[in-house]
Write an enzyme that holds these catalytic residues in place. Structure first.
Site: not given
Lengths: 439, 371
Positions: A114, A200, A329-330
């Protein structure tokens, strides 16, 4: 060996077999000496490259003629232990800790997701649906076993005691972040909790895990290394390198694959054609198991057993935990673009690791509806408090940009740092220097 | 081995053997430079005649002896290495410390990074610098950035990667490359190139002990041909310090590795034929490089030539030229000259025309003084 080689070569030349030709040819009929085929029951191939018998049948191995590797489980979907011999018989404290950590993770995910939507943090990745793989495996390990993760393993850090504030500080990149605000959110790391900082690029941690395990073996510290990765990352060359090195060099590493069905939008049928990741283990000479990732006890049992083999026999293990990525996923992804809401709802409602454990706990009278209500309130409050604190912190001082590139700061970086300091000070309103710790 | 036997047999049959690319020790074309041995300082103790391979073996021997977490690995290192740089180490230290890896450069480097992060001292060999590219992601995205991205909680400082580089006379595209420029562009790495055995041993020991990931490129043509007295004991040569090898006043020549010896010939040619006194600098460390020493020299001479085998465009000479132009603009008497490989892949039969040889460098010196 040299004599055999010379004999072989001269015989080959005599029979006009050209070594440079790429294709095998049958021996020509201009053989001076006819070789009578000789075979007996003990006639075994002597090739250095494989261990096998001879066959006179021309047969191709068909991957689909083999049944898939079975999925080990302990709990059914309603929370009943299926085979009591596989009940890990954990203490009430241990089970409550597992449940509370899974739900705390879930609550933290909701609040941080959020907060990205509200523009407070730049990016976030949730762990929805995979709480069981994370907490179950963390519980089966020694707290000092070294973890090399991919990016969806925050539950392991949580289980090991990484403070909620520390998660928040990293996501905000504030001056309290032990990672010094260097990376995007969810790229956690903690030396204290033996959790190597996330990077990453995918699968790069895998051969590193093999190497770290080799160093641990030499150090004789009784620990193993655990490497987490997704079924998508397993397609990278680094995964192949990792498995092969670990097997050949006898590295005490557990390779833990989270097969959650998707790599961003790519479903598993676009990722591989074989029987998942588990089938690859034996091809490298690695002991392998496939497990129900949404069954926290199965994951616990498998991880604990894997660790035992790993340490005592000093060899790698592959665990493929089958699960489902309930979330996107993100925050940069909207998975309704590539999968149906029905599919997601099935996993959320019918096969969620948290519900299955809760059902078990209710059956065993370890947990009640009231406990649930109290805990949900308490955990939410805990998260919101940490969140409020993290948000108020300043960002690190801008000169932090130049440190830790090398262990010591080289001359040219010192020069660049001073240049930046001068420039930022002159334009301090543009760069809003008051939001950062002072130089 | 089967390949070697085949070659011998085919020769016997009267046919020319095919080019066996991975076999060292083939006769090469005559060098277009003269190797002048370095003198080891007397205070470093007993010295012994060693070639470059032996000096490197000595450095690794000392590391393995003094650091119990040090290990050496790569393709074919166990039997002594394709360039014989690891001879005897497995027998002395055991196969858990000196071992072969599968044929996989990304694995070799990834594995090494993990070892370094876990507290060991890995010395990883890449068989030819030309084959380092599968490991590029691990080197650039992981090793170089480990400490920075972790806020110093983790690092890969114990890592050293060694790789033979440079022209050898017949290596062509894939046995001759000098890839230093790709890595010079990566903050967090150290890149080091020695010019001979004495330098190599000291610099390699520094790299191994340096708490940053280091790449050590070894000019393979010098492995056997460069011989000098090298101290047998433990010594280091500091990183990021260039060295003035020949003092001079009219022009500064900068190079590294094999090129140092080519430029030394140029210094002599310039003196004889042009009465021009050149100052020769060996950069030694490409990243981070010794700006101050080079700038000091060019401030004095006003003229700069940089030479390297790697292609011209984006080569490391460009970085030196750009920085020195900023530091020494008003002192420059002529535009900075770069004599490099041409912007082509490294050729086979036409190598003599590609190389930044002493005649091309001499012409560049003429341009500097006649501007």
């Amino acid at each position: 060996m040299a004599t055999r080689g010379v004999l072989l070569c001269s015989r080959v030349l005599k029979w006009r077999l050209f070594v440079q030709k790429a294709h095998c040819t049958f021996l020509s009929t201009r053989i001076d000496q006819q070789q009578k085929p000789s075979y007996s029951a003990d006639d075994k191939p002597l090739f250095p490259g494989s261990r096998s018998k001879y066959t006179e049948k021309l047969e191709f191995i068909q991957p689909t003629s083999y049944e898939g590797i079975p999925v080990y489980r302990v709990l059914d979907r309603k929370g009943n232990i299926i085979d009591p011999n596989h009940d890990p018989k954990l203490s009430k404290e241990a089970i409550l800790k597992m449940y509370k950590d899974m739900t705390l993770l879930n609550t933290m995910d909701r609040i941080l997701y959020e907060s990205q939507r509200q523009g407070r943090i730049s990016f976030y990745m949730t762990n929805y649906g995979e709480e069981g793989t994370q907490i179950g495996s963390a519980a089966g390990l020694n707290p000092n076993d070294l973890i090399l993760g991919q990016y969806r393993e925050a539950g392991i850090l949580l289980y090991r005691g990484f403070p909620i504030e520390s998660f928040m500080n990293q996501c905000y990149g504030n001056c309290m972040d032990i990672g010094k605000g260097r990376q995007m959110p969810v790229h956690y790391g903690s030396a204290e909790h033996r959790f190597v900082t996330i990077s990453s690029p995918l699968a790069t941690q895998m051969p590193q895990a093999s190497g770290a395990a080799y160093a641990y073996k030499r150090a004789e510290n009784g620990l193993c290394v655990v490497c987490y990765f997704g079924e998508g990352a397993a397609s990278e060359g680094d995964a192949h390198a990792a498995f092969n090195f670990a097997a050949v060099l006898d590295c005490p590493v557990i390779f833990f694959c989270r097969n959650n069905g998707y790599a961003i939008s790519t479903p598993t049928q676009d990722q591989y054609r074989g029987d998942g990741i588990a089938i690859r283990g034996p091809s490298y000479g690695i002991d392998t198991i496939r497990v129900d990732g949404n069954d926290v006890f199965a994951v616990y049992n498998a991880t604990k057993a894997a660790r035992q083999i790993c340490i005592s026999q000093c060899k790698p293990i592959l665990i493929e935990a089958m699960t489902y990525r309930i979330g996107h996923h993100s925050t940069s992804d909207d998975s309704s673009a590539y999968r149906s809401i029905d599919e997601v709802n099935y996993w959320d409602k019918e096969n969620h690791p948290i519900s299955r454990l809760r059902s078990y706990m209710i059956i065993q009278k370890l947990w009640s509806e009231d406990d649930e209500k109290t805990w949900m309130k308490e955990s939410r409050k805990k998260i919101l408090e940490a969140f409020g604190k993290a948000e108020k912190q300043k960002k690190p001082k801008p000169t932090e940009l130049f440190y830790d590139v090398y262990k010591e700061m080289p001359k040219h970086l010192e020069k660049q740092m001073n240049e930046m300091k001068r420039h930022a000070t002159e334009y301090k309103d543009v760069y809003q220097l008051n939001n950062y710790e002072q130089f | 081995m089967a390949l070697r036997l085949t070659r011998r047999l085919l020769t016997v049959q009267g046919r020319r053997p095919p080019a066996v690319v991975r076999s060292p020790g083939l006769p090469r074309r005559s060098s277009t430079f003269t190797y002048v041995p370095d003198t080891a300082p007397a205070q470093l103790g007993t010295a012994k005649r060693m070639n470059l391979c032996q000096a490197l073996t000595s450095a690794m021997d000392i590391s393995l002896e003094k650091d119990p977490t040090a290990v050496v690995f790569g393709e074919d290192v166990a039997f002594g290495g394709v360039f014989r740089c690891t001879v005897g180490l497995k027998d002395k230290y055991g196969k858990d410390r000196v071992f072969n890896t599968p044929l996989c450069e990304q694995g070799i480097v990834g594995f090494a990074i993990g070892m370094a992060m876990a507290g060991a001292t890995p010395i990883a060999e890449i068989q030819f610098a030309d084959y380092i590219f599968p490991a590029f992601d691990q080197i650039v995205n992981e090793a170089a950035k480990y400490r920075y991205r972790a806020g110093n909680l983790f690092d890969s400082g114990g890592l050293t990667i060694r790789a033979p580089c440079g022209a050898v006379g017949h290596g062509a595209l894939y046995h001759s490359q000098s890839p230093e420029a790709y890595f010079a562009h990566t903050p967090g790495l150290k890149v080091v190139i020695p010019r001979g055995p004495f330098q190599a041993k000291g610099l390699l020991l520094s790299c191994i002990r340096d708490e940053n990931p280091c790449i050590f490129f070894e000019p393979k043509i010098l492995y056997r041909s460069a011989v000098e007295e090298v101290p047998t004991g433990d010594y280091t040569i500091p990183l990021s310090e260039a060295e003035v090898v020949v003092e001079g006043s009219d022009a500064t020549l900068v190079g590294w590795g094999t090129q140092l010896h080519v430029l030394r010939d140029v210094v002599n040619m310039a003196q004889e034929k042009l009465q021009v006194s050149c100052e020769l600098i060996d950069l030694r460390t490409i990243l981070p490089w010794d700006v101050d020493l080079v700038a000091k020299s060019v401030t004095k001479t006003g003229r700069l030539l940089i030479a390297h085998e790697a292609p011209l465009t984006g080569g490391f000479a460009a970085e030196i030229a750009s920085t020195i132009q900023t530091e020494c603009f008003l002192n420059l008497e002529a535009p900075i000259q770069r004599v490099c490989g041409y912007d082509t892949p490294f050729p086979h039969i036409l190598e003599p025309f590609y190389m930044p040889d002493k005649w091309r460098c001499f012409e560049a010196v003429k341009k500097l003084v006649n501007y």
